[in-house]
Design a protein around this motif. Structure first.
Motif, PDB file in Angstrom:
ATOM      1  N   UNK A 104      22.242 -42.301  59.655  1.00  0.00           N
ATOM      2  CA  UNK A 104      21.006 -42.070  60.391  1.00  0.00           C
ATOM      3  C   UNK A 104      19.854 -41.844  59.418  1.00  0.00           C
ATOM      4  N   UNK A 105      18.630 -41.910  59.937  1.00  0.00           N
ATOM      5  CA  UNK A 105      17.457 -41.520  59.167  1.00  0.00           C
ATOM      6  C   UNK A 105      17.636 -40.066  58.735  1.00  0.00           C
ATOM      7  N   UNK A 106      17.438 -39.803  57.451  1.00  0.00           N
ATOM      8  CA  UNK A 106      17.625 -38.450  56.938  1.00  0.00           C
ATOM      9  C   UNK A 106      19.073 -38.019  56.840  1.00  0.00           C
ATOM     10  N   UNK A 147      12.314 -38.445  70.694  1.00  0.00           N
ATOM     11  CA  UNK A 147      12.561 -38.711  69.281  1.00  0.00           C
ATOM     12  C   UNK A 147      12.479 -40.209  69.001  1.00  0.00           C
ATOM     13  N   UNK A 148      11.944 -40.554  67.832  1.00  0.00           N
ATOM     14  CA  UNK A 148      11.881 -41.953  67.415  1.00  0.00           C
ATOM     15  C   UNK A 148      13.289 -42.442  67.088  1.00  0.00           C
ATOM     16  N   UNK A 149      13.523 -43.760  67.173  1.00  0.00           N
ATOM     17  CA  UNK A 149      14.839 -44.298  66.793  1.00  0.00           C
ATOM     18  C   UNK A 149      15.198 -43.869  65.372  1.00  0.00           C
TER      19      UNK A 149
END
Length: 361
Positions: free
Chosen positions: A30-32, A18-20
């Motif tokens: 977090x992202x999302x 998974x990307x950072x």
């Protein structure tokens, strides 16, 4: 037709790279992800949300403490104040940031956007796609939907809209919301509670509650919920600077249960107390609400510090320190021979005292 389910074997799942996905360090966002900033009117929520948008867009540590790994593309929509007032607020805060090249920060004041309508969602998705928005900041939640905040099914539909933005576009969402007007508990303490249905606090990964504190210009920052951490961050005092408009972090406060546990031990040092007596003593000496006092006792019970047993007047629950009864029984067992050295009158009194002490613990 819905997409088919795609289960992974455990080896397949563990092999995925998974990307950072960190927006704010310490698992704050977090992202999302989804984050709620909640508090009473005029506590500084809008200033904090604008500060957060600027710090995310410039890659600056949030309130000077939590790292932001890189600059993010941020879109803030607000319906809290008029455009001219908002411009003045933006100018005040932005003066504290050093600009290094183009900044991915877009700001909009609108009272017409409704995120729970097809047109409103389509409008936001168009902006997200065109500008490459990574973080959406909504200040506050209420003007941007037509739903009944107290109805779980209607709030569910609103947060399904958020979920679409999170999953389809990978957008992290931060939104502000108001407390109910504070009410008083039975001990005269103010109780703050989030306005509307519990979904408003259940769905976010992180809930940050702001409360007014002393001295003036200080707020109490309480990390009420942090789904992505094993332990929540400690409660803090944040200081609002009137000249800059920015919040900075004061000294962290220790976990309040540590100090309250000491009070509980003192209150139970001489024997058990009925639960109501113990919580009343904790309210008086610890400066907490009766609800918080009950929760502290329950947590100490779970940690093995105290235990609740049946008994007491009218068969009410009695709380005692674990092991306290064995200490008292051991003392009387070791000195039981003393009873036989007393005459009959004192022997009766001694037996009575012994029975009362066993009942108390």
């Amino acid at each position: 037709m819905k997409a088919p389910l795609r289960p992974y074997t455990i080896d397949e799942l563990l092999a995925i790279q998974y990307a950072p996905n960190v927006v704010v360090d310490e698992a704050i966002l977090d992202v999302g992800g989804l984050m709620l900033v909640v508090g009473p009117t005029s506590v500084g929520k809008s200033y904090l949300l604008l500060q957060l948008a600027m710090q995310l867009a410039t890659g600056t540590a949030v309130v000077g403490q939590w790292a932001v790994p890189r600059p993010f593309r941020v879109y803030l929509v607000q319906a809290e104040i008029g455009q001219a007032r908002f411009q003045a607020r933006v100018k005040k805060l932005w003066a504290n940031f050093t600009r290094r090249g183009p900044v991915g920060l877009w700001l909009e004041s609108t009272f017409d956007l409704k995120l729970d309508t097809p047109d409103g969602l389509a409008a936001v998705e168009e902006v997200v796609e065109r500008l490459g928005v990574e973080v959406l900041v909504i200040d506050p939640l209420r003007p941007f939907h037509n739903r009944n905040e107290n109805a779980s099914d209607e709030m569910q539909r609103l947060f399904d809209t958020f979920l679409r933005l999170q999953l389809k576009w990978g957008v992290a969402i931060v939104f502000g919301h108001h407390d109910r007007k504070p009410s008083a508990d039975g001990w005269g303490k103010s109780i703050y509670d989030t306005r509307g249905n519990t979904i408003i606090t259940d769905r976010p990964d992180t809930v940050l509650r702001l409360r007014e504190a002393k001295p003036a210009g200080t707020v109490e920052a309480i990390w009420e919920k942090m789904r992505n951490r094993d332990e929540k961050l400690p409660k803090q005092k944040w200081v609002g600077d009137r000249q800059t408009g920015l919040f900075t972090v004061g000294a962290s406060e220790p976990d309040p249960r540590e100090g309250k546990a000491y009070i509980v031990r003192e209150l139970l040092a001489t024997g058990g107390l009925e639960l109501g007596e113990l919580t009343a003593g904790l309210v008086e000496r610890g400066g907490v609400t009766s609800r918080t006092a009950y929760r502290i006792v329950t947590e100490l019970e779970g940690a093995g510090v105290v235990e609740k047993v049946g008994g007491g007047l009218h068969n009410r629950k009695v709380v005692k320190l674990r092991g306290g009864d064995s200490v008292m029984i051991e003392f009387f067992a070791q000195h039981y021979w003393l009873l036989y050295s007393l005459d009959s009158t004192f022997r009766v009194l001694a037996y009575t005292f012994f029975a009362l002490m066993l009942w108390r613990i």
